[in-house]
Scaffold this motif. Structure first.
Motif, PDB file in Angstrom:
ATOM      1  N   PHE A 134       5.012  10.642  -5.535  1.00 33.14           N
ATOM      2  CA  PHE A 134       3.794   9.947  -5.305  1.00 33.14           C
ATOM      3  C   PHE A 134       4.136   9.925  -3.315  1.00 33.14           C
ATOM      4  O   PHE A 134       3.337   9.654  -2.929  1.00 33.14           O
ATOM      5  N   GLY A 135       4.809  11.073  -3.429  1.00 35.36           N
ATOM      6  CA  GLY A 135       5.286  11.800  -1.414  1.00 35.36           C
ATOM      7  C   GLY A 135       4.248  13.033  -1.518  1.00 35.36           C
ATOM      8  O   GLY A 135       3.885  12.976  -0.964  1.00 35.36           O
ATOM      9  N   VAL A 136       5.308  13.664  -1.943  1.00 32.54           N
ATOM     10  CA  VAL A 136       5.065  15.616  -1.466  1.00 32.54           C
ATOM     11  C   VAL A 136       3.682  15.799  -2.199  1.00 32.54           C
ATOM     12  O   VAL A 136       2.930  16.410  -2.260  1.00 32.54           O
ATOM     13  N   ALA A 137       3.199  15.513  -4.241  1.00 35.15           N
ATOM     14  CA  ALA A 137       2.944  15.829  -4.842  1.00 35.15           C
ATOM     15  C   ALA A 137       1.634  15.454  -4.532  1.00 35.15           C
ATOM     16  O   ALA A 137       0.094  15.916  -4.364  1.00 35.15           O
ATOM     17  N   PRO A 138       0.761  14.350  -3.780  1.00 30.99           N
ATOM     18  CA  PRO A 138      -0.425  14.029  -3.955  1.00 30.99           C
ATOM     19  C   PRO A 138      -0.670  14.671  -2.387  1.00 30.99           C
ATOM     20  O   PRO A 138      -1.726  14.881  -2.320  1.00 30.99           O
ATOM     21  N   ALA A 139      -0.203  14.453  -1.375  1.00 34.02           N
ATOM     22  CA  ALA A 139      -0.345  15.615  -0.226  1.00 34.02           C
ATOM     23  C   ALA A 139      -1.214  17.398  -0.346  1.00 34.02           C
ATOM     24  O   ALA A 139      -1.965  17.183  -0.113  1.00 34.02           O
ATOM     25  N   VAL A 140       0.348  17.513  -1.205  1.00 35.54           N
ATOM     26  CA  VAL A 140      -0.049  18.990  -1.408  1.00 35.54           C
ATOM     27  C   VAL A 140      -1.638  19.403  -2.307  1.00 35.54           C
ATOM     28  O   VAL A 140      -2.043  19.823  -1.870  1.00 35.54           O
ATOM     29  N   ILE A 141      -1.905  17.877  -3.385  1.00 31.81           N
ATOM     30  CA  ILE A 141      -3.289  18.391  -4.060  1.00 31.81           C
ATOM     31  C   ILE A 141      -4.255  18.762  -2.475  1.00 31.81           C
ATOM     32  O   ILE A 141      -5.175  18.833  -3.292  1.00 31.81           O
ATOM     33  N   LEU A 142      -4.487  17.396  -2.506  1.00 31.87           N
ATOM     34  CA  LEU A 142      -5.160  17.264  -0.704  1.00 31.87           C
ATOM     35  C   LEU A 142      -5.295  18.246  -0.288  1.00 31.87           C
ATOM     36  O   LEU A 142      -6.433  18.126   0.181  1.00 31.87           O
ATOM     37  N   TYR A 143      -3.981  18.853  -0.047  1.00 33.76           N
ATOM     38  CA  TYR A 143      -4.273  20.323   1.083  1.00 33.76           C
ATOM     39  C   TYR A 143      -5.036  21.213   0.762  1.00 33.76           C
ATOM     40  O   TYR A 143      -5.391  21.520   1.151  1.00 33.76           O
ATOM     41  N   THR A 144      -5.125  21.092  -1.113  1.00 29.82           N
ATOM     42  CA  THR A 144      -5.575  22.655  -1.465  1.00 29.82           C
ATOM     43  C   THR A 144      -6.969  22.445  -1.971  1.00 29.82           C
ATOM     44  O   THR A 144      -7.238  22.366  -1.994  1.00 29.82           O
ATOM     45  N   TRP A 145      -7.281  21.017  -2.059  1.00 25.21           N
ATOM     46  CA  TRP A 145      -8.057  20.523  -2.112  1.00 25.21           C
ATOM     47  C   TRP A 145      -9.407  20.663  -1.286  1.00 25.21           C
ATOM     48  O   TRP A 145     -10.224  21.155  -1.577  1.00 25.21           O
ATOM     49  N   THR A 146      -8.819  20.584   0.160  1.00 24.04           N
ATOM     50  CA  THR A 146      -9.260  20.304   1.133  1.00 24.04           C
ATOM     51  C   THR A 146      -9.115  19.833   2.150  1.00 24.04           C
ATOM     52  O   THR A 146      -9.571  20.566   3.488  1.00 24.04           O
ATOM     53  N   LEU A 147      -7.588  19.537   3.267  1.00 27.52           N
ATOM     54  CA  LEU A 147      -7.231  19.620   3.795  1.00 27.52           C
ATOM     55  C   LEU A 147      -7.295  20.681   4.804  1.00 27.52           C
ATOM     56  O   LEU A 147      -6.446  21.124   5.484  1.00 27.52           O
ATOM     57  N   ASP A 148      -6.752  22.422   3.394  1.00 27.47           N
ATOM     58  CA  ASP A 148      -6.829  23.249   4.703  1.00 27.47           C
ATOM     59  C   ASP A 148      -8.186  24.044   4.990  1.00 27.47           C
ATOM     60  O   ASP A 148      -8.059  24.672   6.221  1.00 27.47           O
ATOM     61  N   GLU A 149      -9.039  23.016   5.196  1.00 28.74           N
ATOM     62  CA  GLU A 149      -9.613  23.413   6.131  1.00 28.74           C
ATOM     63  C   GLU A 149      -9.736  23.334   7.071  1.00 28.74           C
ATOM     64  O   GLU A 149      -9.966  23.692   8.844  1.00 28.74           O
ATOM     65  N   LEU A 150      -8.714  22.335   7.729  1.00 23.96           N
ATOM     66  CA  LEU A 150      -8.211  21.420   9.399  1.00 23.96           C
ATOM     67  C   LEU A 150      -6.902  22.931   9.517  1.00 23.96           C
ATOM     68  O   LEU A 150      -6.215  22.867  10.390  1.00 23.96           O
ATOM     69  N   ARG A 151      -7.086  23.664   8.764  1.00 31.29           N
ATOM     70  CA  ARG A 151      -5.514  24.339   9.112  1.00 31.29           C
ATOM     71  C   ARG A 151      -4.115  23.457   9.638  1.00 31.29           C
ATOM     72  O   ARG A 151      -3.805  22.518   8.830  1.00 31.29           O
ATOM     73  N   ALA A 206      -3.903  20.843  11.070  1.00 31.35           N
ATOM     74  CA  ALA A 206      -4.124  19.312  11.581  1.00 31.35           C
ATOM     75  C   ALA A 206      -4.132  19.113  10.021  1.00 31.35           C
ATOM     76  O   ALA A 206      -3.384  17.788   9.444  1.00 31.35           O
ATOM     77  N   GLY A 207      -4.625  19.791   9.415  1.00 27.94           N
ATOM     78  CA  GLY A 207      -4.417  19.359   7.806  1.00 27.94           C
ATOM     79  C   GLY A 207      -3.349  19.268   7.589  1.00 27.94           C
ATOM     80  O   GLY A 207      -3.017  17.929   6.278  1.00 27.94           O
ATOM     81  N   TRP A 208      -2.082  20.229   7.985  1.00 22.12           N
ATOM     82  CA  TRP A 208      -0.769  19.843   7.525  1.00 22.12           C
ATOM     83  C   TRP A 208      -0.417  19.290   7.841  1.00 22.12           C
ATOM     84  O   TRP A 208       1.285  18.025   7.204  1.00 22.12           O
ATOM     85  N   ILE A 209      -0.157  18.631   9.179  1.00 21.57           N
ATOM     86  CA  ILE A 209      -0.094  17.331   9.719  1.00 21.57           C
ATOM     87  C   ILE A 209      -0.506  15.726   9.065  1.00 21.57           C
ATOM     88  O   ILE A 209       1.092  15.416   8.858  1.00 21.57           O
ATOM     89  N   VAL A 240       1.898  13.839   7.276  1.00 19.02           N
ATOM     90  CA  VAL A 240       2.853  12.568   7.854  1.00 19.02           C
ATOM     91  C   VAL A 240       2.378  11.675   7.122  1.00 19.02           C
ATOM     92  O   VAL A 240       3.106  10.420   6.421  1.00 19.02           O
ATOM     93  N   PHE A 241       1.769  11.917   5.723  1.00 20.11           N
ATOM     94  CA  PHE A 241       1.754  10.907   4.409  1.00 20.11           C
ATOM     95  C   PHE A 241       2.784  11.088   3.584  1.00 20.11           C
ATOM     96  O   PHE A 241       3.937  10.098   3.226  1.00 20.11           O
ATOM     97  N   ALA A 242       3.309  12.186   3.202  1.00 24.15           N
ATOM     98  CA  ALA A 242       4.807  12.439   3.026  1.00 24.15           C
ATOM     99  C   ALA A 242       5.653  11.717   3.789  1.00 24.15           C
ATOM    100  O   ALA A 242       6.736  10.602   3.003  1.00 24.15           O
ATOM    101  N   ILE A 243       5.873  11.686   4.839  1.00 18.98           N
ATOM    102  CA  ILE A 243       7.019  10.507   5.885  1.00 18.98           C
ATOM    103  C   ILE A 243       6.870   9.217   5.367  1.00 18.98           C
ATOM    104  O   ILE A 243       7.582   8.396   5.476  1.00 18.98           O
ATOM    105  N   VAL A 254     -11.793  12.859   4.671  1.00 19.49           N
ATOM    106  CA  VAL A 254     -10.454  13.082   3.466  1.00 19.49           C
ATOM    107  C   VAL A 254      -9.139  13.042   4.745  1.00 19.49           C
ATOM    108  O   VAL A 254      -8.063  11.804   4.330  1.00 19.49           O
ATOM    109  N   ALA A 255      -9.211  13.796   5.791  1.00 17.25           N
ATOM    110  CA  ALA A 255      -8.486  13.524   6.786  1.00 17.25           C
ATOM    111  C   ALA A 255      -7.353  11.573   7.043  1.00 17.25           C
ATOM    112  O   ALA A 255      -6.691  11.615   7.008  1.00 17.25           O
ATOM    113  N   LEU A 256      -8.659  11.554   7.801  1.00 12.18           N
ATOM    114  CA  LEU A 256      -8.740   9.773   7.981  1.00 12.18           C
ATOM    115  C   LEU A 256      -8.449   9.068   6.777  1.00 12.18           C
ATOM    116  O   LEU A 256      -7.871   8.150   7.044  1.00 12.18           O
TER     117      LEU A 256
END
Length: 289
Positions: free
Chosen positions: A97-114, A116-119, A123-126, A191-193
Motif C-alpha cells: 500500500f506504499g510502494v506498489a500504488p506509487a509505482v503503478i501511478l508512476y508507470t501510468w502517468t507520473l513518468d511524464e514529469l520525470r 518530479a514524478g519520481w519525487i 513522498v507517497f511511499a514515505i 495526478v501528482a497533486l
C-alpha cells in the motif's frame, strides 16, 4: 548435528543444550500464510504495472487489501496473534500500500514529469511508512480511551492505496484528466497533486472510522435486506469494477468530515466528564459549613 534452521525466540533465554524442532499447530501458521499471499499480490501488482496491464494491477492491489483485512481477523479468531505476525504484516502493508500504488501511478502517468514524478512517488511511499510506524506505536499506548479503537488517525494505508488510484479508475472509464488542452503533462500534474494530497491525509491527524465494529451486530429484520444489498454490490463490482472503485473512492473522501465530527463529539464528552469529575472532587474535599 545442529539443526539447520533453529527456532528463534528473542524473549527465551539461550541455553547450551541442543534445540529441537517443535511441532506447531496449523492455526499458528495460517495467518502468516495469508499475509504472505497478500505480499505476493502486491508484488504482482508492480509487475503488472511494468507490463502495462493496469486492470490486473488494480485487481492485485484490491486482493491484497482484502487479504490484509482477513489475516488479522483470522489470527484473532484462531487465537494465534504474535509479535512476528504483527511485524510481517507491517512490512507487507508498506510494500502493498506504499510502494506498489506509487509505482503503478508512476508507470501510468507520473513518468511524464520525470524526476518530479519520481519525487511524488517517494513522498507517497514515505508517507505510507510513517503512517504504519505511527499506527504501531499508538497500539502500545495504554492511556488511549476505549472509544479511540473505533478510529484511525489519518487515512489507513489500505484505504489510501485504493483511493490514490482514483485517476487510473477514471482513465479506464474514459475520463480525461488532462482536459485543459495541455495533454498528458497536464494530467500528470493533476495526478501528482492528488497523490501528494492522499499522502498528506495518511500522515495527518484527521480521524477516520476504523470499521472494526461495523457489522458485529445485525438486527434480525435487516438480515434479508443486507443479503440483497451484498449481492447487488458484488454484481455491480463484477459488471462495472472501475466505476464502482471510482464511486467508492469519492464517497470515502466525502465521508472524512463525518469521522472528524464523530471524533470531536467523543472528545467533548470526555472533557465534560472530566469537568464533572473535577467539580465532584472539589465539592467532596470542600470543608463543611
Amino acid at each position: 548435528m545442529a539443526t539447520l534452521f533453529p527456532p528463534f525466540d528473542p524473549q527465551r533465554p539461550r541455553t547450551k543444550r541442543r534445540l529441537r524442532f517443535r511441532h506447531l499447530p496449523i492455526r499458528t501458521v495460517l495467518p502468516n500464510v495469508v499475509t504472505l499471499l497478500a505480499l505476493c499480490s502486491g508484488l504482482t501488482a508492480i509487475r503488472m504495472a511494468i507490463e502495462g496491464r493496469y486492470e490486473l494491477a488494480i485487481a492485485a492491489i484490491a486482493l491484497a487489501a482484502v487479504l490484509d483485512g482477513i489475516d488479522g481477523r483470522v489470527a484473532r479468531l484462531l487465537k494465534s496473534t504474535s509479535k512476528f505476525g504483527a511485524e510481517l504484516d507491517s512490512l507487507t502493508d508498506f510494500v502493498n500500500f506504499g510502494v506498489a500504488p506509487a509505482v503503478i501511478l508512476y508507470t501510468w502517468t507520473l513518468d511524464e514529469l520525470r524526476s518530479a514524478g519520481w519525487i511524488v512517488v517517494l513522498v507517497f511511499a514515505i508517507a505510507a511508512a510513517l503512517r504504519l510506524a505511527r499506527f504501531n506505536v499508538m497500539l502500545e499506548d495504554p492511556s488511549r480511551p476505549a472509544w479511540q479503537s473505533n478510529f484511525f488517525i489519518g487515512v489507513p494505508s489500505p484505504a489510501g492505496a485504493i483511493v490514490v488510484l482514483l485517476p487510473i479508475y477514471l482513465g479506464l472509464v474514459g475520463v480525461d484528466l488532462g482536459g485543459t488542452g495541455l495533454g498528458e503533462r497536464a494530467g500528470a500534474i493533476v495526478v501528482a497533486l492528488y497523490t501528494l494530497l492522499i499522502g498528506f491525509l495518511m500522515v495527518s491527524r484527521v480521524p477516520t472510522f476504523s470499521g472494526k465494529r461495523f457489522g458485529m451486530r445485525i438486527r434480525r429484520d435487516l438480515i434479508l435486506p443486507l443479503f440483497v444489498l451484498v449481492v447487488l454490490v458484488v454484481a455491480l463490482f463484477v459488471s462495472f469494477p472501475f466505476e464502482m472503485l471510482a464511486v467508492g473512492s469519492v464517497l470515502y473522501l466525502a465521508c472524512l468530515p463525518l469521522g472528524w465530527r464523530a471524533w470531536e463529539k467523543h472528545v467533548a464528552a470526555d472533557l465534560a466528564a472530566k469537568r464533572t469529575e473535577a467539580i465532584d472532587e472539589a465539592e467532596a474535599s470542600a470543608p463543611g459549613p
